[in-house]
Design a protein around this motif. Structure first.
Motif, PDB file in Angstrom:
ATOM      1  N   HIS A   1      76.813  57.674  -7.138  1.00 23.96           N
ATOM      2  CA  HIS A   1      77.435  57.479  -5.828  1.00 23.96           C
ATOM      3  C   HIS A   1      77.277  58.755  -4.993  1.00 23.96           C
ATOM      4  O   HIS A   1      78.219  59.523  -4.800  1.00 23.96           O
ATOM      5  CB  HIS A   1      78.908  57.138  -6.071  1.00 23.96           C
ATOM      6  CG  HIS A   1      79.652  56.754  -4.838  1.00 23.96           C
ATOM      7  ND1 HIS A   1      79.212  55.787  -3.959  1.00 23.96           N
ATOM      8  CD2 HIS A   1      80.824  57.197  -4.338  1.00 23.96           C
ATOM      9  CE1 HIS A   1      80.080  55.668  -2.979  1.00 23.96           C
ATOM     10  NE2 HIS A   1      81.066  56.507  -3.179  1.00 23.96           N
TER      11      HIS A   1
ATOM     12  N   GLN B   1      81.168  54.025   8.061  1.00 23.69           N
ATOM     13  CA  GLN B   1      82.369  54.849   8.122  1.00 23.69           C
ATOM     14  C   GLN B   1      82.206  56.010   9.064  1.00 23.69           C
ATOM     15  O   GLN B   1      83.150  56.424   9.724  1.00 23.69           O
ATOM     16  CB  GLN B   1      82.687  55.364   6.734  1.00 23.69           C
ATOM     17  CG  GLN B   1      83.104  54.231   5.862  1.00 23.69           C
ATOM     18  CD  GLN B   1      83.182  54.663   4.454  1.00 23.69           C
ATOM     19  OE1 GLN B   1      83.472  55.819   4.197  1.00 23.69           O
ATOM     20  NE2 GLN B   1      82.922  53.764   3.553  1.00 23.69           N
TER      21      GLN B   1
ATOM     22  N   ASN C   1      86.191  61.125  -4.508  1.00 26.23           N
ATOM     23  CA  ASN C   1      84.836  61.682  -4.605  1.00 26.23           C
ATOM     24  C   ASN C   1      84.815  63.180  -4.883  1.00 26.23           C
ATOM     25  O   ASN C   1      85.750  63.881  -4.514  1.00 26.23           O
ATOM     26  CB  ASN C   1      84.091  61.397  -3.292  1.00 26.23           C
ATOM     27  CG  ASN C   1      83.591  59.974  -3.253  1.00 26.23           C
ATOM     28  OD1 ASN C   1      83.014  59.494  -4.202  1.00 26.23           O
ATOM     29  ND2 ASN C   1      83.839  59.304  -2.131  1.00 26.23           N
TER      30      ASN C   1
ATOM     31  N   ARG D   1      79.531  63.935  -0.307  1.00 24.45           N
ATOM     32  CA  ARG D   1      80.529  63.794  -1.378  1.00 24.45           C
ATOM     33  C   ARG D   1      80.549  65.027  -2.281  1.00 24.45           C
ATOM     34  O   ARG D   1      81.593  65.441  -2.752  1.00 24.45           O
ATOM     35  CB  ARG D   1      80.261  62.524  -2.188  1.00 24.45           C
ATOM     36  CG  ARG D   1      80.449  61.272  -1.351  1.00 24.45           C
ATOM     37  CD  ARG D   1      80.146  60.017  -2.116  1.00 24.45           C
ATOM     38  NE  ARG D   1      80.048  58.886  -1.206  1.00 24.45           N
ATOM     39  CZ  ARG D   1      78.902  58.382  -0.746  1.00 24.45           C
ATOM     40  NH1 ARG D   1      77.743  58.894  -1.116  1.00 24.45           N
ATOM     41  NH2 ARG D   1      78.912  57.362   0.082  1.00 24.45           N
TER      42      ARG D   1
ATOM     43  N   ARG E   1      77.497  47.553  -0.474  1.00 23.68           N
ATOM     44  CA  ARG E   1      77.018  48.056   0.825  1.00 23.68           C
ATOM     45  C   ARG E   1      75.570  47.630   1.043  1.00 23.68           C
ATOM     46  O   ARG E   1      75.190  47.212   2.139  1.00 23.68           O
ATOM     47  CB  ARG E   1      77.158  49.585   0.816  1.00 23.68           C
ATOM     48  CG  ARG E   1      76.894  50.232   2.129  1.00 23.68           C
ATOM     49  CD  ARG E   1      77.295  51.706   2.080  1.00 23.68           C
ATOM     50  NE  ARG E   1      78.680  51.906   2.394  1.00 23.68           N
ATOM     51  CZ  ARG E   1      79.435  52.912   1.943  1.00 23.68           C
ATOM     52  NH1 ARG E   1      78.933  53.793   1.107  1.00 23.68           N
ATOM     53  NH2 ARG E   1      80.684  53.024   2.296  1.00 23.68           N
TER      54      ARG E   1
ATOM     55  N   ARG F   1      86.045  62.758   2.337  1.00 21.42           N
ATOM     56  CA  ARG F   1      84.883  63.335   3.017  1.00 21.42           C
ATOM     57  C   ARG F   1      85.125  63.315   4.521  1.00 21.42           C
ATOM     58  O   ARG F   1      85.637  62.354   5.069  1.00 21.42           O
ATOM     59  CB  ARG F   1      83.671  62.476   2.662  1.00 21.42           C
ATOM     60  CG  ARG F   1      82.343  63.012   3.071  1.00 21.42           C
ATOM     61  CD  ARG F   1      81.266  62.302   2.274  1.00 21.42           C
ATOM     62  NE  ARG F   1      81.223  60.880   2.515  1.00 21.42           N
ATOM     63  CZ  ARG F   1      80.303  60.270   3.254  1.00 21.42           C
ATOM     64  NH1 ARG F   1      79.364  60.969   3.860  1.00 21.42           N
ATOM     65  NH2 ARG F   1      80.309  58.967   3.391  1.00 21.42           N
TER      66      ARG F   1
HETATM   67  O1  LIG Z   1      81.714  58.326   1.257  1.00 26.01           O
HETATM   68  C1  LIG Z   1      82.884  58.503   1.050  1.00 26.01           C
HETATM   69  O2  LIG Z   1      83.364  59.631   1.081  1.00 26.01           O
HETATM   70  C2  LIG Z   1      83.808  57.356   0.759  1.00 26.01           C
HETATM   71  C3  LIG Z   1      83.166  56.368  -0.147  1.00 26.01           C
HETATM   72  O3  LIG Z   1      82.783  56.933  -1.350  1.00 26.01           O
HETATM   73  C4  LIG Z   1      82.026  55.681   0.504  1.00 26.01           C
HETATM   74  O4  LIG Z   1      80.909  55.729   0.008  1.00 26.01           O
HETATM   75  O5  LIG Z   1      82.263  55.051   1.549  1.00 26.01           O
END
Ligand SMILES: O=C(O)C[C@H](O)C(=O)O
Ligand SMILES: NC(=O)c1ccc[n+]([C@@H]2O[C@H](COP(=O)([O-])OP(=O)(O)OC[C@H]3O[C@@H](n4cnc5c(N)ncnc54)[C@H](O)[C@@H]3O)[C@@H](O)[C@H]2O)c1
Length: 266
Positions: free
Chosen positions: A188, A253, A132, A99, A163, A93
């Motif tokens: 996700h 991120q 993803n 995603r 997380r 991503r």
């Molecule tokens: O979000 C992403 O593309 C990478 C991973 O799946 C995430 O959630 O950090």
């Protein structure tokens, strides 16, 4: 008696996550300190040089559990006799994408790799999909590799749970081991619902609900858009909206920039 080596395929092996986990698998961190492995590393032509470098580093390390390495850009060669497949290969991503935007690129990759696994992998092969959209890629893989038992195909979504734990721990300045009952509903993606309604944390006076505690303090100061949300929605609701956004999108991120977009080391 020495165990028979397990053949582990890593697709996208020359990428960020591959670079980190390939040596870990070769050192027994995934399958244990007495389980020999043969590594099959797959990537695309453009990454062939990096793949070669990874292979050379494995050779240099002279790892006792590593009984062989196939580093290739040929999906059929990569999938031959594979017992475990860790599927990292695909586009990651970028900052502005979700995603689900990776669907068009990554789904076609998963179809081709599923067909190769169906034909050439061991009958009881186990597959972990990471790239993803991980859940959709896993579904595609299941469709196009029907002889692999469904229960053997899974995708990595534990990250969302971790997380959420991390966000709460950071917020309350406590350790994650003191937090209980985080629930992630959904998959996700940004449609998931990280649920803190039942979350408690350990204090000297017993278990306290997280929701009760965060309503009292002053989190969020200093970020203009967070303050705007708080004015529009009220402090409590805004707080949890920010929590939802952070867990769904992985905002840490986003802060680190596109090169480190995915979760190497998490
Ligand atoms: O979000 C992403 O593309 C990478 C991973 O799946 C995430 O959630 O950090
Ligand atoms: N599910 C999760 O919790 C989770 C967490 C982190 C990352 N991810 C995903 O994992 C994937 C890998 O992340 P990364 O940071 O290593 O990305 P990366 O871009 O560094 O590595 C991806 C690798 O895949 C390779 N690749 C592309 N097409 C391929 C194909 N057809 N066959 C084989 N290899 C191919 C690329 O050349 C690259 O080396 C991304 O899709 C990322 O979004 C998922």
């Amino acid at each position: 008696m020495a165990k028979i080596p397990v053949t582990v395929l890593v697709t996208g092996a020359a990428g960020q996550i591959g670079d980190a986990i390939v040596p870990m698998i070769a050192r027994g961190i995934m399958l244990g300190p007495d389980q020999p492995v043969i590594l099959h590393l797959l990537d695309i032509e453009q990454a062939a040089e990096s793949l070669h470098g990874i292979r050379m580093e494995l050779t240099d390390a002279a790892l006792p559990l590593l009984k062989g390495v196939v580093a290739t850009t040929d999906v059929v060669e990569a999938c031959k006799d594979v017992n475990i497949a860790v599927m990292l290969g695909g586009s990651p991503r970028k900052e502005i994408t979700l995603r689900k935007h990776m669907l068009s690129t990554n789904v076609s990759i998963y179809k081709a790799q599923a067909l190769a696994l169906e034909e050439h992998a061991a009958a009881d092969c186990k597959v972990l999909v990471v790239a993803n959209p991980a859940n959709t890629n896993a579904l595609i893989l299941k469709q196009f590799a029907p002889s692999i038992p469904k229960k053997n195909i899974t995708c990595l979504t534990r990250l969302d749970h971790n997380r959420a734990l991390g966000q709460i721990a950071d917020r309350l300045k406590i350790h994650i081991s003191d937090i209980k009952n985080v629930i992630i509903w959904g998959n996700h993606s940004t449609t998931q619902y990280p649920d803190v309604n039942h979350v408690t944390f350990t204090t000297r006076n017993g278990e306290r609900p997280v929701r009760e505690h965060v309503a009292d303090d002053h989190w969020g100061h200093g970020f203009p858009w967070e303050c705007i949300l708080m004015v529009l929605m009220g402090f409590h609701l805004a707080l949890f909206t920010l929590f939802l956004l952070n867990v769904r999108k992985g905002n840490g991120q986003l802060c680190r920039g596109s090169r480190l977009m995915s979760s190497r080391g998490q």
